[in-house]
Design a protein around this motif. Structure first.
Motif, PDB file in Angstrom:
ATOM      1  N   ARG A  36      35.639  41.123  45.621  1.00 34.29           N
ATOM      2  CA  ARG A  36      36.002  41.364  46.862  1.00 34.29           C
ATOM      3  C   ARG A  36      35.484  42.793  47.372  1.00 34.29           C
ATOM      4  N   GLY A  40      32.904  43.194  50.516  1.00 35.24           N
ATOM      5  CA  GLY A  40      33.271  43.860  51.586  1.00 35.24           C
ATOM      6  C   GLY A  40      32.392  45.194  52.050  1.00 35.24           C
ATOM      7  N   LYS A  44      30.116  45.462  55.453  1.00 38.07           N
ATOM      8  CA  LYS A  44      30.069  46.707  56.091  1.00 38.07           C
ATOM      9  C   LYS A  44      28.559  47.198  56.344  1.00 38.07           C
ATOM     10  N   ARG A  47      26.882  45.363  59.150  1.00 35.70           N
ATOM     11  CA  ARG A  47      27.412  45.778  60.746  1.00 35.70           C
ATOM     12  C   ARG A  47      26.813  46.832  60.937  1.00 35.70           C
ATOM     13  N   LYS A  62      30.281  41.421  66.501  1.00 38.14           N
ATOM     14  CA  LYS A  62      31.974  41.032  66.410  1.00 38.14           C
ATOM     15  C   LYS A  62      32.297  39.945  65.288  1.00 38.14           C
ATOM     16  N   ALA A  65      32.566  42.095  62.264  1.00 32.51           N
ATOM     17  CA  ALA A  65      33.752  42.610  62.125  1.00 32.51           C
ATOM     18  C   ALA A  65      34.769  41.855  62.006  1.00 32.51           C
ATOM     19  N   LEU A  66      34.888  40.619  62.761  1.00 33.94           N
ATOM     20  CA  LEU A  66      36.061  39.810  62.266  1.00 33.94           C
ATOM     21  C   LEU A  66      35.961  39.395  60.972  1.00 33.94           C
ATOM     22  N   GLU A  68      35.017  41.018  58.222  1.00 33.26           N
ATOM     23  CA  GLU A  68      35.120  42.111  57.597  1.00 33.26           C
ATOM     24  C   GLU A  68      36.726  42.148  57.560  1.00 33.26           C
ATOM     25  N   GLU A  69      37.540  41.955  58.798  1.00 39.16           N
ATOM     26  CA  GLU A  69      38.676  42.180  58.823  1.00 39.16           C
ATOM     27  C   GLU A  69      39.469  41.116  57.834  1.00 39.16           C
ATOM     28  N   ARG A  70      39.078  39.795  58.286  1.00 41.28           N
ATOM     29  CA  ARG A  70      39.771  38.766  57.608  1.00 41.28           C
ATOM     30  C   ARG A  70      39.626  38.844  56.087  1.00 41.28           C
ATOM     31  N   ILE A  72      40.128  41.061  54.024  1.00 39.88           N
ATOM     32  CA  ILE A  72      41.377  41.973  53.659  1.00 39.88           C
ATOM     33  C   ILE A  72      42.234  41.040  53.150  1.00 39.88           C
TER      34      ILE A  72
END
Length: 443
Positions: A36, A40, A44, A47, A62, A65-66, A68-70, A72
């Motif tokens: 993980r 990640g 990063k 991006r 986008k 970014a999406l 990368e956020e999900r 988590i």
């Protein structure tokens, strides 16, 4: 070409591939902390790199970014495939456009660059126009450095997108690719030796290109005789004239059948050639193998020869027979065995079309008087013209040719067949062709 920039772009795709592998792994092992963390970090980094690229689309940024956020909260297994496919499409479209721009300024690319670009083309999804533009550009520019890969890739692209070469900007705007039965030359038709890929030619560019020829042609170089030969050739054209016949002039066309592309210059060149051959044999029995548009036969009639002619293309045979009012033997020269011999045999730009050049020369030798003369012309891929023009010489794209010779390679073959070269001349008829006067070796 900025190779550093190209490397950077390709590294982005390799990093993306690694990230996708991590996402798929996490979908099945959501508690694996190290994967993980690494995944990640990869997202990063991707991006960040794309944010530094002015041409990267907002949609692509986008998406990263999406994801990368999900990441988590861990992507559900059901969403991973769709998510990575979407990202691959977005990234491929952007990268293809960027890489295509890098190729624009180059006529050829090195083996190292081509190899890396083919690796990308073979892995990337093929669902956007930018990808196909890049792939076609790569095939054209790797024709020397990776000829086999260029040839194979172009055919795969056309199988996927038959209309790929059509459009107003193309040589044949309405062209749609269709597969056709091809004979594969596993070995050199000149000597039977093994060959290696030499050059991938874009026959589609030629005005005379048409089905059943393939739009791309792979030239092989024989490791034994060092001559060149095509890897594939339409079977349809290798099985012409299965039933030889003598084509007679049509009396109804005696006044209306006229020659095309007739010029005093070309007729004068043929008269000079015949006058030169008279130094070796002054006989009047002449055979032309491959009649073209009938120019040589017309001059031979004017200069008092009694000509015979062999032509494998029936329409050409009938047309010239009607124009000149003489019969033409329609068939394969390898099957032409009349009960006569000739003072002069003309084989102008024929030997590059036959499947067995040695047998063609031996048949010519059997039809030639002992003191007769054979005039031979054919493209020379090491000619002064080709040396200066390199692969811009249109000879490379000619769809109808099977073999190409150098002077050294042709000399070895004619001597093997019992001839000696008396004269060599750079052709005034065709760019890059050689013209030879041959006589039989003294016994």
């Amino acid at each position: 070409m900025n190779e550093a920039k190209t490397d950077q772009l390709l590294q982005l795709y390799e990093l993306f591939d690694t990230v996708c592998q991590g996402l798929h792994y996490l979908a099945e092992h959501p508690d694996h902390i190290q994967v993980r963390t690494d995944t990640g970090a990869g997202l990063k980094a991707l991006r960040t790199c794309l944010q530094d690229e002015e041409t990267a689309s907002d949609i692509l940024l986008k998406w990263f970014a999406l994801v990368e956020e999900r990441l988590i909260g861990a992507l559900p297994l059901s969403e991973v495939s769709a998510c990575t496919q979407q990202g691959a499409l977005l990234l491929t479209e952007w990268l293809s456009g960027e890489l295509a721009q890098e190729l624009v300024s180059e006529e050829y690319v090195s083996h190292t660059v081509a190899e890396r670009l083919f690796a990308f083309v073979n892995r990337a999804p093929r669902q956007c126009q930018a990808f196909y533009q890049l792939a076609v550009g790569l095939c054209l520019r790797s024709a020397v450095s990776m000829p086999k890969e260029s040839y194979q890739c172009m055919l795969r692209l056309l199988e996927e997108q038959p209309h790929l070469l059509s459009g107003a900007q193309g040589a044949h705007p309405e062209y749609v690719y269709r597969a056709s039965k091809q004979r594969i030359f596993e070995r050199c038709p000149v000597c039977g030796g093994e060959g290696t890929p030499y050059y991938s030619a874009f026959s589609y560019r030629m005005v005379n290109f048409d089905y059943p020829h393939l739009p791309v042609k792979l030239w092989m170089r024989c490791s034994s005789c060092e001559n060149l030969y095509t890897y594939q050739y339409p079977e349809e054209y290798l099985t012409q004239a299965p039933h030889p016949s003598m084509i007679q002039p049509n009396p109804a066309h005696s006044l209306t059948a006229v020659g095309e592309n007739v010029s005093a210059a070309i007729l004068s060149i043929w008269s000079e050639i015949l006058n030169k051959l008279r130094v070796y044999n002054d006989g009047r029995r002449l055979l032309e193998v491959g009649i073209g548009e009938g120019h040589l036969l017309s001059v031979a009639l004017e200069m008092g020869y009694t000509p015979d002619a062999v032509e494998i293309v029936e329409d050409s045979a009938q047309k010239v027979a009607d124009i000149l009012g003489i019969p033409i033997w329609h068939g394969d020269f390898l099957r032409y065995h009349p009960q006569k011999t000739y003072s002069v045999i003309i084989m102008g730009d024929v030997i590059e079309h036959v499947t067995d050049p040695e047998q063609a020369l031996r048949n010519a030798g059997s039809l030639l008087e002992d003191d007769g003369v054979l005039w031979l012309s054919t493209p020379n891929f090491e000619s002064s013209f080709t040396r200066m023009c390199k692969f811009r010489d249109a000879m490379w794209n000619e769809p109808y040719h099977i073999s190409y010779f150098s002077y050294k390679g042709l000399q070895a073959l004619v001597e093997k067949c019992g001839f000696c070269i008396r004269e060599y001349q750079v052709s005034r008829r065709y760019n890059g062709s050689m013209e030879l006067i041959l006589t039989k070796k003294s016994s």
